[in-house]
Design a protein around this motif. Structure first.
Motif, PDB file in Angstrom:
ATOM      1  N   GLU A   1      56.942 105.107 113.413  1.00  0.00           N
ATOM      2  CA  GLU A   1      57.128 103.628 113.651  1.00  0.00           C
ATOM      3  C   GLU A   1      58.543 103.138 114.039  1.00  0.00           C
ATOM      4  OE1 GLU A   1      54.161 101.059 112.360  1.00  0.00           O
ATOM      5  OE2 GLU A   1      53.176 102.612 111.284  1.00  0.00           O
TER       6      GLU A   1
ATOM      7  N   PHE B   1      43.564 110.064  95.069  1.00  0.00           N
ATOM      8  CA  PHE B   1      43.271 109.719  96.501  1.00  0.00           C
ATOM      9  C   PHE B   1      43.681 110.871  97.458  1.00  0.00           C
ATOM     10  CE2 PHE B   1      45.099 107.640 100.230  1.00  0.00           C
ATOM     11  CZ  PHE B   1      43.982 106.755 100.738  1.00  0.00           C
TER      12      PHE B   1
ATOM     13  N   ALA C   1      44.798 111.577 101.162  1.00  0.00           N
ATOM     14  CA  ALA C   1      45.488 110.820 102.083  1.00  0.00           C
ATOM     15  C   ALA C   1      45.519 111.656 103.419  1.00  0.00           C
ATOM     16  CB  ALA C   1      47.084 110.823 101.873  1.00  0.00           C
TER      17      ALA C   1
ATOM     18  N   SER D   1      46.516 101.042 109.534  1.00  0.00           N
ATOM     19  CA  SER D   1      47.578 101.059 108.484  1.00  0.00           C
ATOM     20  C   SER D   1      46.821 101.643 107.426  1.00  0.00           C
ATOM     21  CB  SER D   1      48.034  99.651 108.007  1.00  0.00           C
ATOM     22  OG  SER D   1      48.688  99.741 106.970  1.00  0.00           O
ATOM     23  N   GLY D   2      47.430 102.838 106.749  1.00  0.00           N
ATOM     24  CA  GLY D   2      46.986 103.541 105.375  1.00  0.00           C
ATOM     25  C   GLY D   2      46.204 104.712 105.828  1.00  0.00           C
ATOM     26  N   SER D   3      45.941 104.751 107.347  1.00  0.00           N
ATOM     27  CA  SER D   3      45.213 106.009 107.943  1.00  0.00           C
ATOM     28  C   SER D   3      45.881 107.385 107.313  1.00  0.00           C
ATOM     29  CB  SER D   3      44.772 105.935 109.281  1.00  0.00           C
ATOM     30  OG  SER D   3      46.111 105.887 109.779  1.00  0.00           O
ATOM     31  N   GLY D   4      47.243 107.689 107.177  1.00  0.00           N
ATOM     32  CA  GLY D   4      48.009 108.893 106.740  1.00  0.00           C
ATOM     33  C   GLY D   4      48.823 109.205 108.005  1.00  0.00           C
ATOM     34  N   LYS D   5      49.274 108.562 109.013  1.00  0.00           N
ATOM     35  CA  LYS D   5      50.180 108.823 109.996  1.00  0.00           C
ATOM     36  C   LYS D   5      51.466 109.230 109.495  1.00  0.00           C
ATOM     37  CE  LYS D   5      49.903 104.864 111.710  1.00  0.00           C
ATOM     38  NZ  LYS D   5      49.029 103.828 110.961  1.00  0.00           N
ATOM     39  N   SER D   6      51.936 108.294 108.626  1.00  0.00           N
ATOM     40  CA  SER D   6      53.027 108.585 107.779  1.00  0.00           C
ATOM     41  C   SER D   6      53.342 109.924 107.116  1.00  0.00           C
ATOM     42  CB  SER D   6      53.733 107.372 107.153  1.00  0.00           C
ATOM     43  OG  SER D   6      53.924 106.408 107.707  1.00  0.00           O
ATOM     44  N   THR D   7      52.061 109.968 106.184  1.00  0.00           N
ATOM     45  CA  THR D   7      51.960 111.130 105.128  1.00  0.00           C
ATOM     46  C   THR D   7      51.947 112.651 106.081  1.00  0.00           C
ATOM     47  OG1 THR D   7      50.811 109.769 104.039  1.00  0.00           O
ATOM     48  CG2 THR D   7      50.484 112.221 103.575  1.00  0.00           C
TER      49      THR D   7
ATOM     50  N   PHE E   1      47.339 112.069  96.733  1.00  0.00           N
ATOM     51  CA  PHE E   1      48.076 111.392  95.927  1.00  0.00           C
ATOM     52  C   PHE E   1      47.316 110.912  94.717  1.00  0.00           C
ATOM     53  CE2 PHE E   1      50.396 110.077 100.025  1.00  0.00           C
ATOM     54  CZ  PHE E   1      51.598 110.475  99.725  1.00  0.00           C
TER      55      PHE E   1
HETATM   56  N1  LIG Z   1      53.722 107.967  97.154  1.00  0.00           N
HETATM   57  C1  LIG Z   1      52.604 107.681  97.631  1.00  0.00           C
HETATM   58  N2  LIG Z   1      51.620 107.570  96.355  1.00  0.00           N
HETATM   59  C2  LIG Z   1      50.279 107.326  96.165  1.00  0.00           C
HETATM   60  N3  LIG Z   1      49.816 106.998  97.340  1.00  0.00           N
HETATM   61  C3  LIG Z   1      50.555 107.135  98.702  1.00  0.00           C
HETATM   62  C4  LIG Z   1      51.836 107.531  98.708  1.00  0.00           C
HETATM   63  N4  LIG Z   1      52.291 107.271  99.931  1.00  0.00           N
HETATM   64  C5  LIG Z   1      51.407 107.015 100.883  1.00  0.00           C
HETATM   65  N5  LIG Z   1      49.979 106.770  99.946  1.00  0.00           N
HETATM   66  C6  LIG Z   1      48.540 106.294 100.193  1.00  0.00           C
HETATM   67  O1  LIG Z   1      48.162 107.298 101.249  1.00  0.00           O
HETATM   68  C7  LIG Z   1      47.854 106.614 102.423  1.00  0.00           C
HETATM   69  C8  LIG Z   1      48.381 107.054 103.623  1.00  0.00           C
HETATM   70  O2  LIG Z   1      49.571 106.311 103.635  1.00  0.00           O
HETATM   71  P1  LIG Z   1      50.680 106.576 105.035  1.00  0.00           P
HETATM   72  O3  LIG Z   1      51.822 105.905 104.623  1.00  0.00           O
HETATM   73  O4  LIG Z   1      50.745 107.904 105.469  1.00  0.00           O
HETATM   74  O5  LIG Z   1      49.675 105.458 105.912  1.00  0.00           O
HETATM   75  P2  LIG Z   1      50.153 104.979 107.510  1.00  0.00           P
HETATM   76  O6  LIG Z   1      49.185 105.504 108.398  1.00  0.00           O
HETATM   77  O7  LIG Z   1      51.534 105.649 107.604  1.00  0.00           O
HETATM   78  O8  LIG Z   1      50.213 103.287 107.186  1.00  0.00           O
HETATM   79  P3  LIG Z   1      51.315 102.461 107.856  1.00  0.00           P
HETATM   80  O9  LIG Z   1      50.722 101.968 109.216  1.00  0.00           O
HETATM   81  O10 LIG Z   1      50.825 100.974 107.083  1.00  0.00           O
HETATM   82  O11 LIG Z   1      52.569 102.929 107.670  1.00  0.00           O
HETATM   83  C9  LIG Z   1      47.552 105.142 102.030  1.00  0.00           C
HETATM   84  O12 LIG Z   1      46.549 104.533 101.505  1.00  0.00           O
HETATM   85  C10 LIG Z   1      48.799 104.755 101.076  1.00  0.00           C
HETATM   86  O13 LIG Z   1      48.464 103.944 100.113  1.00  0.00           O
END
Ligand SMILES: Nc1ncnc2c1ncn2[C@@H]1O[C@H](COP(=O)(O)OP(=O)(O)OP(=O)(O)O)[C@@H](O)[C@H]1O
Ligand SMILES: [Mg+2]
Lengths: 231, 231, 257
Positions: free
Chosen positions: C177, C29, C31, C51-57, C26
């Motif tokens: 989640e 950054f 991800a 949180s923020g580890s990239g699971k959703s991504t 991103f």
């Molecule tokens: N559209 C975006 N633009 C910029 N940064 C993003 C975007 N989506 C996610 N990120 C960043 O990428 C990283 C991973 O995000 P992600 O949502 O995959 O985390 P996660 O593991 O699902 O966290 P959570 O448990 O909070 O849902 C985070 O640091 C987030 O800030």
């Protein structure tokens, strides 16, 4: 110098003979303006610079200048240009009525497209993603998910714009049209009784505003059925 | 373009009139908006009803109608009063500048009333309580806490009100104020080039709108400076 | 206990999802960092991590709600590239359930379920209706069919969201989640539906911190941190014998409350 009620009773029927023209101006330019606004919106959100840039310039110009000046440019100004007089649009632009419709349409189209864009941007991203995750095409997503929600979101702003448009139709009186305002001005010029006549016509406009507000309020309520929860 | 030779200075003076009337009307608009919103938020039923009537009437009536009613209404009243003292007097009016700025300020002020009302309601009551707890008087709380907090919320819609104001100044040409649209009319009389002249007027207004838009952007950034992330 | 696919030692089974050295940025950054993961048909993966580890991504890349920058993702034989024309077709094979439900607020429950089958699968109205009612019964809320989403509890909404995805007959289900926006008393009603689904052999990737659920259904638990897959093991191994320090720390935090 007293308030002449007999004069009011006399002139209200005369003023109301202009209401048809006011309605025509309002409905025609509202419908055409909405169509224009949708086209402008689709261009604006297309993501292609050669569609986006002209749309932004158009909106910037029409929202940045007075509608009265736009009306004057179209009615008094365009006939100066030979290619306009030779064009197929001349039959429309030769008439004050046609010019008023064109000006009001172009003007309201610019405002409404921004209102629609606000609605589209206001739709929760997650809902569009849910549509995508189900395999809906971009077009289907727009038609079945984004648009219905966006319409609901921009209805209040749109209703205000229709009221603005209704008020702008009164400017048609500056280019010789005898809508309600035009007739009122004629009567004032004859009787020199501005209070009686202008306040009467004001009341008619206020009633129209009220009806528009009520109409949209009703529509909003109908479209918000899903928000009301069964308590 | 050569048609414009000799008219530039007239357009310049006309633009200056627009600027003057804009600032006069702006001050009045803020005043009406503050008074109106205070009345709407007050516990007094009378004040609330008067303010409601004010916003309903001025938001629901065409601008040109308000303007003509003000100008001709005041003129006929003043003339009648003057004739009591000297029957020879034919016509006395409020100068178009003042009738016009008052009329457009009342119109836009009715919109500002709603904007300010919403903004006052949006101020976090906790901040007000904190100020009271610190021993600030009602007035001091209003000036040092409420107004600054409310301004941040009101600024974006108020930017639109300023654009309405500048565009509404064009209407005042109808009652004979010698601003740009009026200048254009004179210029057309001698040059026979309506398109050219009205386009110049449009360009002048577009310039004003741009300046206002940019100023509001700067002001918004200033108002929200404490929200910027430290780097 | 649900039979685990890995136990079937069916090694020549092809991967239905395959990620190879996937990076996702991103802006500046990063991800996702060099993610490789393969999922066989019927396999159930639980992804966890801070949180923020990239699971959703990660799971959003699998149905291309996010576009990956490097590496290769193959879903059911289709490689996801910017050129892939029928991404909508791939997506219709992959169901997704979001943390925030994302039901269409302007449509009733039954219409939420019928929309995609009608538009994408070109199902007839009665076909779509029958399918929808069948899945509503499976998630145990057929009586809510004509209500609007806002009239349902969170747990009910999430079950509708699962049913909506199932109406497309997906080969794979992704869950991001699905229970973390729910009140505690509603979590189990949603997990029960997911356990049922697992029992029937659905291929699932679930981002979740529900460790009980992971133990019960997962073939593989994947732990992510700072965009990387730090550790991935079958649940017994993962929970009882974590190798990596970061995994240990994470588990101690998550199990302590
Ligand atoms: N559209 C975006 N633009 C910029 N940064 C993003 C975007 N989506 C996610 N990120 C960043 O990428 C990283 C991973 O995000 P992600 O949502 O995959 O985390 P996660 O593991 O699902 O966290 P959570 O448990 O909070 O849902 C985070 O640091 C987030 O800030
Ligand atoms: Mg997440």
């Amino acid at each position: 110098m007293s308030f002449d009620f007999a004069l009011i009773v006399d002139s209200i029927p005369k003023i109301l003979t202009g209401i048809g023209l006011t309605f025509q101006l309002l409905f025609l330019s509202a419908v055409l303006g909405l169509a224009l606004a949708i086209i402008l919106l689709l261009m604006r959100i297309s993501g292609r610079w050669y569609l986006v840039a002209p749309t932004m310039v158009y909106i910037y110009i029409f929202r940045g200048t007075p509608i009265l000046v736009q009306i004057f440019i179209i009615y008094y100004g365009l006939p100066q240009l030979e290619f306009v007089r030779d064009s197929i649009f001349w039959p429309i632009l030769r008439e004050a009525f046609g010019c008023a419709i064109v000006a009001l349409t172009l003007n309201t189209g610019a405002y409404v497209s921004e209102i629609l864009r606000g609605g589209v941007l206001g739709v929760d991203r997650g809902l569009k993603e849910a549509g995508a995750a189900l395999g809906l095409s971009a077009r289907h997503r727009f038609i079945y998910v984004t648009a219905p929600i966006a319409i609901r979101l921009c209805l209040p702003a749109y209703s205000n714009d229709v009221i603005s448009l209704m008020k702008s139709t009164a400017l048609a009186s500056t280019i010789t049209l005898l809508d309600m305002m035009g007739i009122a001005r004629t009567i004032v010029a004859e009787t020199y009784a501005p209070y009686e006549i202008f306040i009467s016509v004001m009341v008619v406009y206020l009633i129209l505003t009220w009806i528009i507000q009520r109409g949209f309020g009703w529509m909003e309520k109908r479209m918000s059925r899903h928000v009301r929860s069964e308590a | 373009m050569e048609a414009l030779t000799g008219w530039w200075d007239d357009f310049f003076w006309g633009s200056l009139v627009v600027v003057e009337i804009f600032f006069v009307a702006l001050i009045l608009t803020v005043l009406f908006g503050l008074i109106g919103s205070a009345a709407k938020l007050s516990k007094s039923r009378v004040a609330h009803s008067i303010a409601s009537a004010y916003t309903i009437v001025f938001r629901g009536t065409p601008e040109i109608l308000v303007l003509l009613l003000f100008y001709f209404g005041s003129a006929i009243t003043l003339t009648a009063i003057a004739q009591v003292f000297d029957p020879e007097i034919k016509f006395v009016d409020i100068p178009p500048f003042w009738a016009g700025s008052l009329a457009i300020a009342l119109i836009v002020g009715s919109y500002a009333t709603e904007t300010f009302r919403g903004a006052f309601l949006g101020v976090d009551p906790g901040q007000v309580e904190a100020a009271r707890a610190l021993g600030l008087s009602n007035l001091k709380t209003f000036i040092y806490v409420r107004i600054p907090a409310m301004w941040r919320l009101a600024l974006p819609p108020f930017g639109n009100h300023m654009l309405s104001l500048i565009k509404d100044t064009a209407l005042i040409a109808i009652i004979g104020l010698e601003e740009t649209l009026f200048v254009a009319k004179q210029a057309i009389g001698t040059t026979g080039k309506p398109f050219t002249m009205y386009i110049v007027v449009g360009a002048i207004y577009l310039g004003f709108s741009t300046v206002i838009t940019l100023s509001v952007m700067v002001l918004e950034r200033y108002a929200n400076r404490h929200l910027e992330v430290a780097r | 206990m649900i039979p685990k696919v890995l136990d079937m030692s069916d090694s020549d089974q092809t991967n239905i999802i395959q990620l190879e050295h996937v990076d996702k940025f991103f802006g500046a950054f990063q991800a996702l960092k060099n993610i490789s993961l393969s999922v066989k048909k019927g396999e159930r993966i639980v992804v966890c991590g801070p949180s923020g580890s990239g699971k959703s991504t990660l799971i959003r890349c699998i149905n291309r709600l996010e576009e990956h920058d490097n590496g290769k993702i193959v879903v059911n034989g289709h490689e996801l590239t910017s050129a892939v024309k029928d991404i909508d077709a791939v997506r219709s094979e992959v169901g997704m359930v979001f943390q925030s439900f994302n039901l269409f607020p302007h449509l009733t429950i039954i219409k939420n379920l019928m929309l995609a089958p009608r538009l994408v699968r070109k199902a007839s109205k009665s076909e779509a209706y029958d399918t929808a009612m069948r899945y509503l019964e499976r998630v145990k809320i057929p009586e809510q069919a004509d209500k609007y989403p806002s009239q349902l509890s969170g747990g009910q909404q999430q079950r509708v969201a699962i049913a909506r995805a199932l109406c497309m007959n997906p080969l794979i289900m992704l869950f991001d989640e699905p229970t973390s926006a729910l009140d505690p008393e509603m979590i189990s009603e949603v997990l029960d539906v997911m356990i049922d689904l697992a029992r029937e052999g659905m291929t699932m990737i679930v981002v979740s911190h529900e460790m009980g659920f992971a133990r019960k259904v997962a073939d593989l638990v994947v732990f992510m941190d700072q965009g990387e897959i730090v550790e991935s093991n079958p649940p017994e191994e993962f929970f009882d014998n974590p190798r990596n320090e970061r995994t240990k720390l994470f588990l101690s935090q998550i199990l302590s409350h």
